[in-house]
Design a protein around this motif. Structure first.
Motif, PDB file in Angstrom:
ATOM      1  N   PRO A 158       5.708   6.322   7.957  1.00  0.00           N
ATOM      2  CA  PRO A 158       5.492   5.305   6.869  1.00  0.00           C
ATOM      3  C   PRO A 158       5.506   3.851   7.244  1.00  0.00           C
ATOM      4  CG  PRO A 158       7.790   6.306   7.012  1.00  0.00           C
ATOM      5  CD  PRO A 158       6.828   6.944   7.939  1.00  0.00           C
ATOM      6  N   ASP A 159       4.874   3.232   6.530  1.00  0.00           N
ATOM      7  CA  ASP A 159       4.826   1.632   6.496  1.00  0.00           C
ATOM      8  C   ASP A 159       6.170   1.280   7.253  1.00  0.00           C
ATOM      9  OD1 ASP A 159       4.656  -0.899   6.746  1.00  0.00           O
ATOM     10  OD2 ASP A 159       3.220  -0.913   5.119  1.00  0.00           O
ATOM     11  N   PRO A 160       6.398   0.515   8.419  1.00  0.00           N
ATOM     12  CA  PRO A 160       7.822   0.089   8.577  1.00  0.00           C
ATOM     13  C   PRO A 160       8.495  -0.752   7.556  1.00  0.00           C
ATOM     14  CG  PRO A 160       6.161  -0.076  10.416  1.00  0.00           C
ATOM     15  CD  PRO A 160       5.505   0.214   9.244  1.00  0.00           C
ATOM     16  N   LEU A 161       7.393  -1.623   6.789  1.00  0.00           N
ATOM     17  CA  LEU A 161       7.932  -2.343   5.782  1.00  0.00           C
ATOM     18  C   LEU A 161       8.964  -1.550   4.787  1.00  0.00           C
ATOM     19  CD1 LEU A 161       5.358  -4.863   5.329  1.00  0.00           C
ATOM     20  CD2 LEU A 161       7.267  -5.446   6.821  1.00  0.00           C
ATOM     21  N   LEU A 162       8.250  -0.354   4.512  1.00  0.00           N
ATOM     22  CA  LEU A 162       9.314   0.409   3.425  1.00  0.00           C
ATOM     23  C   LEU A 162      10.740   0.534   4.130  1.00  0.00           C
ATOM     24  CD1 LEU A 162       6.288   2.859   2.340  1.00  0.00           C
ATOM     25  CD2 LEU A 162       7.337   1.080   0.970  1.00  0.00           C
ATOM     26  N   ARG A 202      13.130  -9.455  -4.538  1.00  0.00           N
ATOM     27  CA  ARG A 202      13.611  -8.964  -3.129  1.00  0.00           C
ATOM     28  C   ARG A 202      12.363  -7.881  -2.624  1.00  0.00           C
ATOM     29  NH1 ARG A 202      19.773  -7.512  -4.052  1.00  0.00           N
ATOM     30  NH2 ARG A 202      20.616  -9.564  -4.268  1.00  0.00           N
ATOM     31  N   ILE A 203      11.735  -7.236  -3.469  1.00  0.00           N
ATOM     32  CA  ILE A 203      10.448  -6.369  -2.907  1.00  0.00           C
ATOM     33  C   ILE A 203       9.380  -7.079  -2.710  1.00  0.00           C
ATOM     34  CG2 ILE A 203       8.773  -4.653  -3.875  1.00  0.00           C
ATOM     35  CD1 ILE A 203      11.203  -3.477  -5.551  1.00  0.00           C
ATOM     36  N   LEU A 204       9.218  -8.185  -3.228  1.00  0.00           N
ATOM     37  CA  LEU A 204       8.041  -9.170  -2.858  1.00  0.00           C
ATOM     38  C   LEU A 204       8.148  -9.576  -1.549  1.00  0.00           C
ATOM     39  CD1 LEU A 204       7.113 -10.560  -6.480  1.00  0.00           C
ATOM     40  CD2 LEU A 204       5.937  -9.016  -5.277  1.00  0.00           C
ATOM     41  N   THR A 205       9.381 -10.100  -1.406  1.00  0.00           N
ATOM     42  CA  THR A 205       9.704 -10.681  -0.119  1.00  0.00           C
ATOM     43  C   THR A 205       9.551 -10.034   0.954  1.00  0.00           C
ATOM     44  OG1 THR A 205      11.348 -12.483  -1.308  1.00  0.00           O
ATOM     45  CG2 THR A 205      11.592 -12.165   1.270  1.00  0.00           C
ATOM     46  N   LYS A 206      10.390  -8.682   1.064  1.00  0.00           N
ATOM     47  CA  LYS A 206      10.369  -7.965   1.855  1.00  0.00           C
ATOM     48  C   LYS A 206       8.758  -7.331   2.265  1.00  0.00           C
ATOM     49  CE  LYS A 206      15.027  -6.319   1.303  1.00  0.00           C
ATOM     50  NZ  LYS A 206      16.137  -5.298   0.986  1.00  0.00           N
ATOM     51  N   LEU A 207       7.967  -7.065   1.272  1.00  0.00           N
ATOM     52  CA  LEU A 207       6.825  -6.351   1.797  1.00  0.00           C
ATOM     53  C   LEU A 207       5.699  -7.535   1.960  1.00  0.00           C
ATOM     54  CD1 LEU A 207       6.921  -3.461  -0.934  1.00  0.00           C
ATOM     55  CD2 LEU A 207       7.405  -3.629   1.402  1.00  0.00           C
ATOM     56  N   HIS A 208       6.272  -8.744   1.720  1.00  0.00           N
ATOM     57  CA  HIS A 208       5.258  -9.950   1.949  1.00  0.00           C
ATOM     58  C   HIS A 208       3.892  -9.893   0.915  1.00  0.00           C
ATOM     59  CE1 HIS A 208       7.575 -10.463   5.612  1.00  0.00           C
ATOM     60  NE2 HIS A 208       7.051  -9.350   6.083  1.00  0.00           N
ATOM     61  N   GLU A 221      -2.083   2.271  -1.610  1.00  0.00           N
ATOM     62  CA  GLU A 221      -2.660   2.494  -0.184  1.00  0.00           C
ATOM     63  C   GLU A 221      -1.574   3.179   0.672  1.00  0.00           C
ATOM     64  OE1 GLU A 221      -3.563  -1.907   0.252  1.00  0.00           O
ATOM     65  OE2 GLU A 221      -5.603  -1.159   0.321  1.00  0.00           O
ATOM     66  N   THR A 222      -0.462   3.079   0.587  1.00  0.00           N
ATOM     67  CA  THR A 222       0.562   3.604   1.441  1.00  0.00           C
ATOM     68  C   THR A 222       1.214   4.947   1.161  1.00  0.00           C
ATOM     69  OG1 THR A 222       2.384   2.328   0.484  1.00  0.00           O
ATOM     70  CG2 THR A 222       0.988   1.162   2.192  1.00  0.00           C
ATOM     71  N   GLY A 223       0.805   5.372   0.124  1.00  0.00           N
ATOM     72  CA  GLY A 223       1.318   6.536  -0.446  1.00  0.00           C
ATOM     73  C   GLY A 223       2.676   6.540  -1.106  1.00  0.00           C
ATOM     74  N   LEU A 224       3.275   5.299  -1.172  1.00  0.00           N
ATOM     75  CA  LEU A 224       4.689   5.343  -1.942  1.00  0.00           C
ATOM     76  C   LEU A 224       4.570   5.822  -3.498  1.00  0.00           C
ATOM     77  CD1 LEU A 224       7.326   4.001  -2.046  1.00  0.00           C
ATOM     78  CD2 LEU A 224       6.395   1.845  -3.266  1.00  0.00           C
ATOM     79  N   VAL A 225       3.447   6.007  -4.208  1.00  0.00           N
ATOM     80  CA  VAL A 225       3.089   6.391  -5.207  1.00  0.00           C
ATOM     81  C   VAL A 225       2.107   7.536  -5.103  1.00  0.00           C
ATOM     82  CG1 VAL A 225       2.680   6.362  -7.537  1.00  0.00           C
ATOM     83  CG2 VAL A 225       4.044   4.891  -6.568  1.00  0.00           C
ATOM     84  N   ILE A 226       2.210   8.870  -5.122  1.00  0.00           N
ATOM     85  CA  ILE A 226       1.293   9.952  -5.226  1.00  0.00           C
ATOM     86  C   ILE A 226       0.985  10.610  -6.460  1.00  0.00           C
ATOM     87  CG2 ILE A 226       0.581  11.847  -3.966  1.00  0.00           C
ATOM     88  CD1 ILE A 226       1.815  11.024  -1.291  1.00  0.00           C
ATOM     89  N   PRO A 227       0.127  10.729  -7.139  1.00  0.00           N
ATOM     90  CA  PRO A 227      -0.282  11.538  -8.241  1.00  0.00           C
ATOM     91  C   PRO A 227       0.443  12.802  -8.196  1.00  0.00           C
ATOM     92  CG  PRO A 227      -2.125  10.305  -8.054  1.00  0.00           C
ATOM     93  CD  PRO A 227      -1.307  10.216  -6.625  1.00  0.00           C
ATOM     94  N   SER A 228       1.152  13.367  -9.203  1.00  0.00           N
ATOM     95  CA  SER A 228       1.565  14.716  -9.025  1.00  0.00           C
ATOM     96  C   SER A 228       0.378  15.869  -9.353  1.00  0.00           C
ATOM     97  CB  SER A 228       2.543  14.946  -9.973  1.00  0.00           C
ATOM     98  OG  SER A 228       2.376  14.472 -11.384  1.00  0.00           O
ATOM     99  N   ASN A 229      -0.387  15.456 -10.158  1.00  0.00           N
ATOM    100  CA  ASN A 229      -1.702  16.040 -10.553  1.00  0.00           C
ATOM    101  C   ASN A 229      -2.790  15.948  -9.779  1.00  0.00           C
ATOM    102  OD1 ASN A 229      -3.777  17.498 -11.831  1.00  0.00           O
ATOM    103  ND2 ASN A 229      -3.508  16.590 -13.827  1.00  0.00           N
TER     104      ASN A 229
END
Length: 232
Positions: A158-162, A202-208, A221-229
């Motif tokens: 996964p993206d290291p920033l996550l 904090r999320i905005l800061t950490k993820l730039h 883009e990173t797959g943090l959210v993936i549709p269930s359908n």
């Protein structure tokens, strides 16, 4: 049309559109509000970039199709500069590609030009405060098209920033990506709105990232959210 004296608490707006009558209409709407002031106008993207550097607006209302330089290229230029100006893409075209291009270029919001005056005013205020808005009637199609045509790239890690986000921040980020407001997130996660706002910062800061709309783009883009359908 540009004025030098602007109250410190006033939101400074730059209008960018190649149609003078449309700029006039938006100006009449915005200048009717005590906290909004139109500091300048531009008829193409090149003029917009020059005006942003000279006038230092808080919000730019940006048309998409213009001569010399279009609104997407101008938005990219503003995002790449040192300007703190936030861009609202305005278009008559209810087409997903314009929304994606604008948001990926760094815009904070996407609205149609037939937006109601009250909604336009509210959008300017929200974007100026750091909250972004996407026209409700195109939000769902926006995300559907993104997932359908731009699936997350398969990566072994996964993206290291996550990894910088706490479990609670991940939950909040997922809620933002689903289009939830701070109030809705607070209700869903049993938090106060003040706590949610802290997590968002904090999320905005950490993820730039610049704002919450960029969180939506990043999440899909990173797959943090993936549709269930799968047919979503």
């Amino acid at each position: 049309m540009e004025q030098d004296s602007v109250n410190r608490n006033t939101i400074k707006v730059l209008l960018v559109d190649d149609q003078p009558l449309l700029r006039m209409g938006f100006k009449l709407i915005l200048e009717g509000e005590e906290d909004l002031h139109v500091v300048g106008e531009a008829s193409n993207g090149r003029e917009a970039l020059e005006a942003v550097g000279r006038l230092d607006p808080d919000v730019v209302l940006m048309d998409v199709r213009m001569p010399i330089m279009n609104g997407i290229a101008a938005t990219e230029g503003i995002s790449a500069s040192r300007s703190e100006a936030r861009v609202i893409i305005l278009t008559t075209f209810d087409l997903d590609e314009y929304a994606f291009a604008g948001l990926q270029a760094g815009a904070s919001a996407f609205l149609l030009k037939d937006v109601a005056p009250a909604e336009l005013v509210q959008a300017v205020r929200l974007v100026a405060s750091g909250d972004a808005v996407v026209a409700p009637r195109v939000t769902q199609r926006l995300l559907e098209n993104f997932v359908r045509n731009r699936p997350p790239r398969p990566t072994p890690h996964p993206d290291p920033l996550l990894g910088e986000l706490t479990p609670r921040e991940l939950e909040v980020a997922q809620c933002i990506a689903q289009g939830h407001s701070n109030a809705e997130i607070a209700h869903e996660l049993f938090l106060s709105e003040a706590t949610v706002k802290t997590h968002v910062r904090r999320i905005l800061t950490k993820l730039h990232l610049r704002d919450r709309v960029q969180v939506v783009v990043y999440a899909y883009e990173t797959g943090l959210v993936i549709p269930s359908n799968p047919d979503y």
